[in-house]
Design a protein around this motif. Structure first.
Motif, PDB file in Angstrom:
ATOM      1  N   ALA A  33       0.839  -1.198   0.000  1.00 45.18           N
ATOM      2  CA  ALA A  33       0.000   0.000   0.000  1.00 45.18           C
ATOM      3  C   ALA A  33       0.874   1.249   0.000  1.00 45.18           C
ATOM      4  O   ALA A  33       1.805   1.369   0.793  1.00 45.18           O
ATOM      5  N   GLY A  34       0.577   2.160  -0.914  1.00 45.10           N
ATOM      6  CA  GLY A  34       1.312   3.415  -1.004  1.00 45.10           C
ATOM      7  C   GLY A  34       2.502   3.365  -1.951  1.00 45.10           C
ATOM      8  O   GLY A  34       3.025   4.398  -2.341  1.00 45.10           O
ATOM      9  N   PHE A  35       2.957   2.181  -2.316  1.00 40.83           N
ATOM     10  CA  PHE A  35       4.054   2.040  -3.266  1.00 40.83           C
ATOM     11  C   PHE A  35       3.496   1.949  -4.684  1.00 40.83           C
ATOM     12  O   PHE A  35       2.345   1.554  -4.890  1.00 40.83           O
ATOM     13  N   LYS A  36       4.291   2.280  -5.644  1.00 39.08           N
ATOM     14  CA  LYS A  36       3.994   2.001  -7.050  1.00 39.08           C
ATOM     15  C   LYS A  36       5.330   1.750  -7.726  1.00 39.08           C
ATOM     16  O   LYS A  36       6.399   2.041  -7.161  1.00 39.08           O
ATOM     17  N   GLY A  37       5.293   1.196  -8.918  1.00 38.86           N
ATOM     18  CA  GLY A  37       6.555   0.891  -9.561  1.00 38.86           C
ATOM     19  C   GLY A  37       6.419   0.515 -11.011  1.00 38.86           C
ATOM     20  O   GLY A  37       5.320   0.495 -11.579  1.00 38.86           O
ATOM     21  N   THR A  38       7.554   0.183 -11.594  1.00 41.25           N
ATOM     22  CA  THR A  38       7.647  -0.272 -12.969  1.00 41.25           C
ATOM     23  C   THR A  38       8.726  -1.334 -13.043  1.00 41.25           C
ATOM     24  O   THR A  38       9.817  -1.150 -12.498  1.00 41.25           O
ATOM     25  N   ILE A  48      10.884   1.714  -8.146  1.00 42.82           N
ATOM     26  CA  ILE A  48       9.754   1.890  -7.235  1.00 42.82           C
ATOM     27  C   ILE A  48       9.688   3.328  -6.749  1.00 42.82           C
ATOM     28  O   ILE A  48      10.694   4.031  -6.697  1.00 42.82           O
ATOM     29  N   THR A  49       8.469   3.731  -6.407  1.00 43.08           N
ATOM     30  CA  THR A  49       8.229   5.001  -5.731  1.00 43.08           C
ATOM     31  C   THR A  49       7.586   4.652  -4.397  1.00 43.08           C
ATOM     32  O   THR A  49       6.551   3.976  -4.358  1.00 43.08           O
ATOM     33  N   ALA A  50       8.222   5.088  -3.316  1.00 42.97           N
ATOM     34  CA  ALA A  50       7.750   4.796  -1.957  1.00 42.97           C
ATOM     35  C   ALA A  50       6.624   5.759  -1.590  1.00 42.97           C
ATOM     36  O   ALA A  50       6.423   6.793  -2.244  1.00 42.97           O
ATOM     37  N   PRO A  51       5.880   5.464  -0.545  1.00 41.55           N
ATOM     38  CA  PRO A  51       4.795   6.344  -0.109  1.00 41.55           C
ATOM     39  C   PRO A  51       5.255   7.776   0.175  1.00 41.55           C
ATOM     40  O   PRO A  51       4.482   8.713   0.011  1.00 41.55           O
ATOM     41  N   ASP A  52       6.516   7.968   0.584  1.00 38.46           N
ATOM     42  CA  ASP A  52       7.018   9.328   0.864  1.00 38.46           C
ATOM     43  C   ASP A  52       7.453  10.065  -0.399  1.00 38.46           C
ATOM     44  O   ASP A  52       7.948  11.186  -0.328  1.00 38.46           O
ATOM     45  N   GLY A  53       7.301   9.435  -1.575  1.00 35.02           N
ATOM     46  CA  GLY A  53       7.656  10.059  -2.849  1.00 35.02           C
ATOM     47  C   GLY A  53       9.071   9.789  -3.310  1.00 35.02           C
ATOM     48  O   GLY A  53       9.433  10.152  -4.429  1.00 35.02           O
ATOM     49  N   SER A  54       9.884   9.168  -2.481  1.00 40.09           N
ATOM     50  CA  SER A  54      11.259   8.858  -2.897  1.00 40.09           C
ATOM     51  C   SER A  54      11.233   7.734  -3.939  1.00 40.09           C
ATOM     52  O   SER A  54      10.356   6.876  -3.925  1.00 40.09           O
ATOM     53  N   THR A  55      12.180   7.786  -4.858  1.00 35.35           N
ATOM     54  CA  THR A  55      12.265   6.783  -5.898  1.00 35.35           C
ATOM     55  C   THR A  55      13.614   6.082  -5.851  1.00 35.35           C
ATOM     56  O   THR A  55      14.606   6.654  -5.388  1.00 35.35           O
ATOM     57  N   ALA A  56      13.623   4.836  -6.330  1.00 32.27           N
ATOM     58  CA  ALA A  56      14.855   4.067  -6.384  1.00 32.27           C
ATOM     59  C   ALA A  56      14.694   2.999  -7.447  1.00 32.27           C
ATOM     60  O   ALA A  56      13.581   2.657  -7.843  1.00 32.27           O
ATOM     61  N   SER A  57      15.820   2.499  -7.930  1.00 32.65           N
ATOM     62  CA  SER A  57      15.775   1.427  -8.917  1.00 32.65           C
ATOM     63  C   SER A  57      16.907   0.445  -8.647  1.00 32.65           C
ATOM     64  O   SER A  57      17.893   0.772  -7.983  1.00 32.65           O
ATOM     65  N   GLY A  58      16.731  -0.756  -9.149  1.00 31.67           N
ATOM     66  CA  GLY A  58      17.744  -1.791  -8.990  1.00 31.67           C
ATOM     67  C   GLY A  58      17.660  -2.802 -10.116  1.00 31.67           C
ATOM     68  O   GLY A  58      16.577  -3.072 -10.648  1.00 31.67           O
TER      69      GLY A  58
END
Length: 121
Positions: free
Chosen positions: A64-69, A108-118
């Motif tokens: 919940a709160g996450f989204k991604g690609t 991914i984009t976390a609920p706080d709006g931060s983004t990261a990839s791996g």
């Protein structure tokens, strides 16, 4: 000329390091695990279904709160698979049937709006 003991040590070190470099990380659900910022993302593929389970350390995280690609190689070409919360995971559908361990990356984009990839190993 390099002394024999130094040369032997270098060769022994490279032989020992090689298996560690080739190690592939598998998650508890049989998927591939990527370090995505401070999170771990386990991507599980079955047919066209793509699921990503998130954790932080040893603690599973609700989606919940996450989204991604997921950006995966499908039929030899990169395909973007949007991921949205579905219970305890992020889920999406690829445009074609995937093998059990597709290559690619997860963003991914976390609920706080931060983004990261791996990258998936």
């Amino acid at each position: 000329m390099i002394p024999r003991c130094v040369l032997a040590g270098l060769l022994a070190g490279s032989v020992i390091a090689t298996p560690l470099q080739a190690h592939e990380v598998a998650g508890s659900r049989g998927g591939r695990v990527a370090d995505v910022g401070r999170y771990h993302a386990e991507l599980v593929a079955a047919g066209e279904a793509v699921e990503v389970f998130l954790s932080e350390g040893d603690r599973a995280l609700p989606a919940a709160g996450f989204k991604g690609t997921a950006i995966l190689v499908v039929d030899g070409k990169p395909a973007r698979v949007p991921l949205s919360p579905a219970g305890d995971r992020l889920a999406g559908r690829a445009p074609a049937i995937l093998g059990p361990h597709p290559k690619g990356a997860v963003q991914i984009t976390a609920p706080d709006g931060s983004t990261a990839s791996g990258r998936l190993p």
